[in-house]
Design a protein around this motif. Sequence first.
Motif, short mmCIF file in Angstrom:
data_model
loop_
_atom_site.label_atom_id
_atom_site.label_comp_id
_atom_site.label_asym_id
_atom_site.label_seq_id
_atom_site.Cartn_x
_atom_site.Cartn_y
_atom_site.Cartn_z
N UNK A 147 53.19 4.17 32.34
CA UNK A 147 53.42 5.51 32.90
C UNK A 147 54.91 5.70 33.14
N UNK A 148 55.58 4.68 33.64
CA UNK A 148 57.03 4.74 33.87
C UNK A 148 57.76 4.96 32.55
N UNK A 149 57.37 4.24 31.51
CA UNK A 149 58.01 4.39 30.20
C UNK A 149 57.77 5.79 29.63
N UNK A 150 56.58 6.31 29.81
CA UNK A 150 56.27 7.65 29.33
C UNK A 150 57.10 8.69 30.09
N UNK A 151 57.23 8.51 31.39
CA UNK A 151 58.06 9.43 32.19
C UNK A 151 59.50 9.39 31.70
N UNK A 152 60.00 8.22 31.40
CA UNK A 152 61.38 8.08 30.90
C UNK A 152 61.54 8.79 29.56
N UNK A 153 60.54 8.72 28.70
CA UNK A 153 60.61 9.39 27.41
C UNK A 153 60.63 10.90 27.59
N UNK A 154 59.82 11.42 28.50
CA UNK A 154 59.84 12.86 28.76
C UNK A 154 61.16 13.29 29.41
N UNK A 155 61.69 12.44 30.28
CA UNK A 155 62.98 12.76 30.91
C UNK A 155 64.07 12.79 29.85
N UNK A 156 64.07 11.84 28.93
CA UNK A 156 65.07 11.81 27.86
C UNK A 156 64.95 13.05 26.97
N UNK A 157 63.72 13.46 26.66
CA UNK A 157 63.53 14.67 25.84
C UNK A 157 64.02 15.90 26.59
N UNK A 158 63.78 15.94 27.89
CA UNK A 158 64.27 17.07 28.69
C UNK A 158 65.79 17.11 28.68
N UNK A 159 66.40 15.96 28.87
CA UNK A 159 67.87 15.90 28.85
C UNK A 159 68.42 16.29 27.49
N UNK A 160 67.77 15.86 26.43
CA UNK A 160 68.24 16.19 25.09
C UNK A 160 68.12 17.69 24.81
N UNK A 161 67.04 18.29 25.25
CA UNK A 161 66.89 19.73 25.03
C UNK A 161 67.93 20.51 25.84
N UNK A 162 68.26 20.00 27.01
CA UNK A 162 69.30 20.64 27.83
C UNK A 162 70.66 20.53 27.14
N UNK A 163 70.96 19.37 26.60
CA UNK A 163 72.23 19.20 25.89
C UNK A 163 72.30 20.08 24.64
#
Length: 168
Positions: free
Chosen positions: A21-37
């Motif tokens: 679950x932690x790894x999945x959360x990190x993947x979604x956080x990374x995708x959110x950050x990438x879309x923001x960039x």
Amino acid sequence: MVDPLSDPRAADLLDAVAEDVTALAAAFRAAADQSELTAAGLQAAQHDGTWAGSAADRFRTAIGRLPGRLARVRAGYAAVADALVAYEPELARLRWAFAHTAAELSAARSRAGDATADPVAGEQHQQEVIRLTRRAADLLDEFSAARRGCRDAIAAAQHGAVIRPLGA
């Protein structure tokens, strides 16, 4: 009362890996950050006055509402990450508590079965079995509620982030 150790939720809970679950959360956080960039980069390019001409104008027009749409995607991915981050410690706590209670319940059942010669001890063991059975069932109910809460938060995030394709 249904045996909590044979409840299908028990297998789900015991098989759950909080680190996943932690790894999945990190993947979604990374995708959110990438879309923001990406949105920030597109906005900067859209307002960049150093590139001129018809190609620049067509590019700026093509960007259109894409940065705003990416902001919605970012918000949705970030909300999913937040839901998973909130769920992970609850999952870990419930998994540990249920595994511990299940082991105690199995031992108590064994003691209750072995105490047939001593009715007083047998009654005490049977009361322990009842108490532990209730505790295990309560933990499974908590797990269902936590899982449902996480799923609802993810569904709400998806609903808010879904956008139609640009051509639609």
